[in-house]
Design a protein around this motif. Structure first.
Motif, PDB file in Angstrom:
ATOM      1  N   ALA A   3     -24.293  -1.047  29.067  1.00 51.37           N
ATOM      2  CA  ALA A   3     -23.576  -0.601  27.879  1.00 51.37           C
ATOM      3  C   ALA A   3     -23.145   0.847  28.074  1.00 51.37           C
ATOM      4  CB  ALA A   3     -24.476  -0.713  26.656  1.00 51.37           C
ATOM      5  N   VAL A   4     -21.937   1.164  27.671  1.00 49.18           N
ATOM      6  CA  VAL A   4     -21.436   2.529  27.759  1.00 49.18           C
ATOM      7  C   VAL A   4     -21.289   3.057  26.344  1.00 49.18           C
ATOM      8  CG1 VAL A   4     -19.508   4.001  28.462  1.00 49.18           C
ATOM      9  CG2 VAL A   4     -20.234   2.123  29.931  1.00 49.18           C
ATOM     10  N   TYR A   5     -21.922   4.199  26.076  1.00 47.80           N
ATOM     11  CA  TYR A   5     -21.879   4.816  24.763  1.00 47.80           C
ATOM     12  C   TYR A   5     -20.763   5.848  24.768  1.00 47.80           C
ATOM     13  CZ  TYR A   5     -23.528   6.800  20.427  1.00 47.80           C
ATOM     14  OH  TYR A   5     -23.620   7.238  19.131  1.00 47.80           O
ATOM     15  N   VAL A   6     -19.770   5.659  23.921  1.00 50.29           N
ATOM     16  CA  VAL A   6     -18.648   6.594  23.847  1.00 50.29           C
ATOM     17  C   VAL A   6     -18.882   7.519  22.662  1.00 50.29           C
ATOM     18  CG1 VAL A   6     -16.159   6.847  23.599  1.00 50.29           C
ATOM     19  CG2 VAL A   6     -17.088   4.898  24.855  1.00 50.29           C
ATOM     20  N   ASP A   7     -19.148   8.807  22.955  1.00 49.64           N
ATOM     21  CA  ASP A   7     -19.320   9.768  21.867  1.00 49.64           C
ATOM     22  C   ASP A   7     -18.071  10.624  21.741  1.00 49.64           C
ATOM     23  OD1 ASP A   7     -19.490  11.780  23.799  1.00 49.64           O
ATOM     24  OD2 ASP A   7     -21.618  12.080  23.573  1.00 49.64           O
ATOM     25  N   TYR A  10     -16.678  12.304  24.912  1.00 53.53           N
ATOM     26  CA  TYR A  10     -16.507  11.420  26.067  1.00 53.53           C
ATOM     27  C   TYR A  10     -15.423  11.944  27.017  1.00 53.53           C
ATOM     28  CZ  TYR A  10     -15.288   7.220  28.703  1.00 53.53           C
ATOM     29  OH  TYR A  10     -15.007   6.331  29.709  1.00 53.53           O
ATOM     30  N   HIS A  11     -14.294  12.338  26.440  1.00 53.24           N
ATOM     31  CA  HIS A  11     -13.172  12.807  27.261  1.00 53.24           C
ATOM     32  C   HIS A  11     -13.554  14.057  28.067  1.00 53.24           C
ATOM     33  CE1 HIS A  11     -12.754  15.303  23.667  1.00 53.24           C
ATOM     34  NE2 HIS A  11     -12.054  16.150  24.406  1.00 53.24           N
ATOM     35  N   GLN A  69     -23.235   7.266  30.615  1.00 57.62           N
ATOM     36  CA  GLN A  69     -22.861   7.167  29.204  1.00 57.62           C
ATOM     37  C   GLN A  69     -23.581   6.035  28.475  1.00 57.62           C
ATOM     38  OE1 GLN A  69     -19.703   8.307  30.955  1.00 57.62           O
ATOM     39  NE2 GLN A  69     -18.806   9.603  29.397  1.00 57.62           N
ATOM     40  N   GLU A  70     -24.868   5.832  28.822  1.00 53.98           N
ATOM     41  CA  GLU A  70     -25.683   4.872  28.101  1.00 53.98           C
ATOM     42  C   GLU A  70     -26.243   5.515  26.832  1.00 53.98           C
ATOM     43  OE1 GLU A  70     -28.460   3.926  31.161  1.00 53.98           O
ATOM     44  OE2 GLU A  70     -27.039   2.621  32.196  1.00 53.98           O
ATOM     45  N   THR A  71     -26.020   6.802  26.690  1.00 57.31           N
ATOM     46  CA  THR A  71     -26.400   7.575  25.524  1.00 57.31           C
ATOM     47  C   THR A  71     -25.367   8.690  25.385  1.00 57.31           C
ATOM     48  OG1 THR A  71     -28.211   8.805  24.492  1.00 57.31           O
ATOM     49  CG2 THR A  71     -27.937   9.087  26.854  1.00 57.31           C
ATOM     50  N   THR A  72     -25.517   9.574  24.409  1.00 60.30           N
ATOM     51  CA  THR A  72     -24.568  10.679  24.278  1.00 60.30           C
ATOM     52  C   THR A  72     -24.871  11.750  25.325  1.00 60.30           C
ATOM     53  OG1 THR A  72     -25.943  11.929  22.735  1.00 60.30           O
ATOM     54  CG2 THR A  72     -24.384  10.333  21.790  1.00 60.30           C
TER      55      THR A  72
END
Length: 186
Positions: A3-7, A10-11, A69-72
């Motif tokens: 899973a990829v966490y997009v906060d 992210y950019h 990116q599994e977390t922020t």
């Protein structure tokens, strides 16, 4: 599949991974103050906290390619800061007393703070926390300020969950004594 966490940043992380120094600076600017506070709450010395901050960002930027990116980014960076802070305390030869199961029989379960009788101002409590022995201050900071549970604290500090609970209870009692002595507690 991971899973990829997009906060919201992210950019910036993506740009940083691609070598953008501007993006790295922006991440530093966004997180430096909060991470300095985390390090300071753990080690209790602003100079050491500043060193930890710099070393943590260096580590983070060097290991950014491994950040999935599994977390922020902020949580990932906070973990680096906490681990570096704890390593510094270990270098100071911080020792925890291991508690045998039988010794916990007379220790009550976690006592809730009596909010109706006791009103604390955050600044006064933080100031009083500086007077706690290092081990107490570390456990109470990780638990109350950083949000770790006793199992996580045990893993981080390489102590048992029961030792973390006991250190926390003793820290709360000692903190109450300090606040009472200073006339802060009603």
């Amino acid at each position: 599949m991971e899973a990829v966490y997009v906060d919201k940043h992210y950019h910036l992380v993506v740009e940083c991974k691609q070598g953008s120094k501007k993006a790295c600076y922006e991440l530093y600017r966004l997180y430096a103050k909060a991470m300095l506070n985390v390090a300071f709450r753990v080690v209790g010395n602003i100079g050491e906290a500043e060193d930890i901050l710099q070393e943590s960002f260096t580590d983070a930027f060097n290991k950014l390619k491994d950040f999935r990116q599994e977390t922020t980014f902020g949580l990932w960076l906070k973990q680096i800061v906490v681990h570096r802070s704890i390593n510094l305390l270990r270098k100071r030869k911080l020792e925890f007393v291991e508690i045998e199961d039988g010794q916990l029989d007379n220790v009550p379960d976690e006592e809730p703070w009596d909010d109706e009788d006791v009103q604390y101002q955050v600044a006064q409590v933080k100031e009083a926390m500086k007077e706690l022995p290092e081990g107490y201050r570390l456990v109470i900071s990780l638990y109350l300020l950083e949000g770790y549970d006793h199992e996580e604290i045990g893993e981080i500090l390489n102590i048992t969950e029961n030792t973390s609970r006991t250190q926390f209870l003793r820290a709360k009692r000692k903190l109450s004594e300090i606040l009472l002595r200073k006339g802060i507690r009603k």
